[in-house]
Design a protein around this motif. Structure first.
Motif, PDB file in Angstrom:
ATOM      1  N   VAL A  49       4.972  -0.953   4.010  1.00  0.00           N
ATOM      2  CA  VAL A  49       4.195  -1.758   4.946  1.00  0.00           C
ATOM      3  C   VAL A  49       3.658  -2.975   4.196  1.00  0.00           C
ATOM      4  N   GLN A  50       3.695  -4.139   4.849  1.00  0.00           N
ATOM      5  CA  GLN A  50       3.185  -5.361   4.234  1.00  0.00           C
ATOM      6  C   GLN A  50       1.895  -5.780   4.910  1.00  0.00           C
ATOM      7  N   ASN A  51       0.885  -6.139   4.092  1.00  0.00           N
ATOM      8  CA  ASN A  51      -0.386  -6.659   4.588  1.00  0.00           C
ATOM      9  C   ASN A  51      -0.721  -7.870   3.725  1.00  0.00           C
ATOM     10  N   GLY A  52      -0.432  -9.058   4.236  1.00  0.00           N
ATOM     11  CA  GLY A  52      -0.590 -10.269   3.435  1.00  0.00           C
ATOM     12  C   GLY A  52       0.445 -10.263   2.323  1.00  0.00           C
ATOM     13  N   ASN A  53      -0.019 -10.373   1.091  1.00  0.00           N
ATOM     14  CA  ASN A  53       0.879 -10.350  -0.067  1.00  0.00           C
ATOM     15  C   ASN A  53       0.994  -8.954  -0.673  1.00  0.00           C
ATOM     16  N   GLU A  54       0.285  -7.964  -0.079  1.00  0.00           N
ATOM     17  CA  GLU A  54       0.297  -6.601  -0.626  1.00  0.00           C
ATOM     18  C   GLU A  54       1.295  -5.714   0.116  1.00  0.00           C
ATOM     19  N   LEU A  55       2.007  -4.910  -0.658  1.00  0.00           N
ATOM     20  CA  LEU A  55       2.918  -3.912  -0.105  1.00  0.00           C
ATOM     21  C   LEU A  55       2.361  -2.530  -0.400  1.00  0.00           C
ATOM     22  N   SER A  56       2.569  -1.594   0.520  1.00  0.00           N
ATOM     23  CA  SER A  56       2.160  -0.211   0.281  1.00  0.00           C
ATOM     24  C   SER A  56       3.192   0.736   0.878  1.00  0.00           C
ATOM     25  N   GLY A  57       3.402   1.816   0.179  1.00  0.00           N
ATOM     26  CA  GLY A  57       4.332   2.847   0.629  1.00  0.00           C
ATOM     27  C   GLY A  57       3.679   4.201   0.480  1.00  0.00           C
ATOM     28  N   ASP A  85      16.595  -1.551  -9.701  1.00  0.00           N
ATOM     29  CA  ASP A  85      15.605  -1.946  -8.701  1.00  0.00           C
ATOM     30  C   ASP A  85      14.263  -2.225  -9.380  1.00  0.00           C
ATOM     31  N   GLU A  86      13.502  -3.177  -8.842  1.00  0.00           N
ATOM     32  CA  GLU A  86      12.229  -3.583  -9.427  1.00  0.00           C
ATOM     33  C   GLU A  86      11.092  -2.710  -8.917  1.00  0.00           C
ATOM     34  N   LYS A  87      10.315  -2.157  -9.841  1.00  0.00           N
ATOM     35  CA  LYS A  87       9.161  -1.338  -9.489  1.00  0.00           C
ATOM     36  C   LYS A  87       8.006  -2.250  -9.073  1.00  0.00           C
ATOM     37  N   VAL A  88       7.451  -1.988  -7.891  1.00  0.00           N
ATOM     38  CA  VAL A  88       6.351  -2.785  -7.362  1.00  0.00           C
ATOM     39  C   VAL A  88       5.016  -2.101  -7.644  1.00  0.00           C
ATOM     40  N   THR A 101      -0.419   6.876  -1.827  1.00  0.00           N
ATOM     41  CA  THR A 101       0.013   5.546  -1.415  1.00  0.00           C
ATOM     42  C   THR A 101       0.190   4.696  -2.661  1.00  0.00           C
ATOM     43  N   ALA A 102       1.397   4.177  -2.837  1.00  0.00           N
ATOM     44  CA  ALA A 102       1.696   3.260  -3.932  1.00  0.00           C
ATOM     45  C   ALA A 102       1.492   1.841  -3.424  1.00  0.00           C
ATOM     46  N   ARG A 103       0.842   0.980  -4.245  1.00  0.00           N
ATOM     47  CA  ARG A 103       0.538  -0.388  -3.828  1.00  0.00           C
ATOM     48  C   ARG A 103       0.995  -1.381  -4.891  1.00  0.00           C
ATOM     49  N   GLY A 104       1.338  -2.562  -4.422  1.00  0.00           N
ATOM     50  CA  GLY A 104       1.715  -3.635  -5.329  1.00  0.00           C
ATOM     51  C   GLY A 104       1.900  -4.930  -4.573  1.00  0.00           C
ATOM     52  N   ALA A 105       2.112  -6.012  -5.320  1.00  0.00           N
ATOM     53  CA  ALA A 105       2.265  -7.338  -4.723  1.00  0.00           C
ATOM     54  C   ALA A 105       3.724  -7.614  -4.379  1.00  0.00           C
ATOM     55  N   SER A 126      12.702   6.387   1.595  1.00  0.00           N
ATOM     56  CA  SER A 126      12.506   5.817   2.917  1.00  0.00           C
ATOM     57  C   SER A 126      13.655   4.841   3.160  1.00  0.00           C
ATOM     58  N   PRO A 127      13.855   4.413   4.396  1.00  0.00           N
ATOM     59  CA  PRO A 127      14.832   3.347   4.643  1.00  0.00           C
ATOM     60  C   PRO A 127      14.359   2.051   3.977  1.00  0.00           C
ATOM     61  N   ARG A 128      15.290   1.175   3.646  1.00  0.00           N
ATOM     62  CA  ARG A 128      14.944  -0.136   3.097  1.00  0.00           C
ATOM     63  C   ARG A 128      14.509  -1.049   4.235  1.00  0.00           C
ATOM     64  N   VAL A 129      13.440  -1.810   4.001  1.00  0.00           N
ATOM     65  CA  VAL A 129      12.883  -2.704   5.005  1.00  0.00           C
ATOM     66  C   VAL A 129      12.780  -4.106   4.392  1.00  0.00           C
ATOM     67  N   GLU A 130      13.259  -5.111   5.133  1.00  0.00           N
ATOM     68  CA  GLU A 130      13.184  -6.483   4.629  1.00  0.00           C
ATOM     69  C   GLU A 130      11.805  -7.066   4.903  1.00  0.00           C
ATOM     70  N   MET A 131      11.218  -7.675   3.881  1.00  0.00           N
ATOM     71  CA  MET A 131       9.890  -8.275   4.022  1.00  0.00           C
ATOM     72  C   MET A 131       9.606  -9.278   2.911  1.00  0.00           C
ATOM     73  N   CYS A 132       8.388  -9.818   2.902  1.00  0.00           N
ATOM     74  CA  CYS A 132       7.874 -10.811   1.957  1.00  0.00           C
ATOM     75  C   CYS A 132       8.565 -12.122   2.224  1.00  0.00           C
TER      76      CYS A 132
END
Length: 132
Positions: A49-57, A85-88, A101-105, A126-132
């Protein structure tokens, strides 16, 4: 010839009686009937999930016996076409049942996913989701 018919009849009665016994034993009238099934221990990984510049899973482990503690790690990754793959961000905790919940930019436009693993070797994507 009469003896043969009697013998055939006697053998047929024994065969029929022999078939009826296992059927009766397989479903005794006094056996309790239950439709409830025990919930299985499982890992889960929700969409990023994206909230502004932050991602959380969100991810974790549920339905497990209280004495079945494992180390659970939830990680958000950015999918990379070629290469690793890049770790967020990630979160880790030991418990039988846990929600993390894992969080990152954001790391640029791309596909992101949540990956959950436990110390017993279980994993869930989880499925891959396009964002940012």
């Amino acid at each position: 010839m009469i003896k043969r018919r009697m013998m055939t009849g006697a053998l047929a009665t024994v065969a029929v009686a022999g078939l009826a016994t296992p059927v009766a034993a397989a479903a005794p009238a006094s056996a309790p009937q239950t439709n409830a099934k025990a919930k299985a221990c499982e890992l889960y990984a929700d969409n990023v999930v994206q909230n502004g510049n932050e991602l959380s899973g969100a991810g974790g482990r549920r339905g497990c016996a209280g004495d079945d503690s494992q180390t659970v790690t939830v990680t958000v990754y950015k999918w990379v076409d070629i290469g690793r793959d890049e770790k967020v961000g990630s979160a880790t905790r030991s418990a039988a049942n846990v929600d993390l919940t894992a969080r990152g930019a954001c790391q640029g436009k791309g596909f992101y996913y949540t990956y959950t693993q436990d110390s017993a070797g279980g994993e869930k994507y989880s499925p891959r989701v396009e964002m940012c």
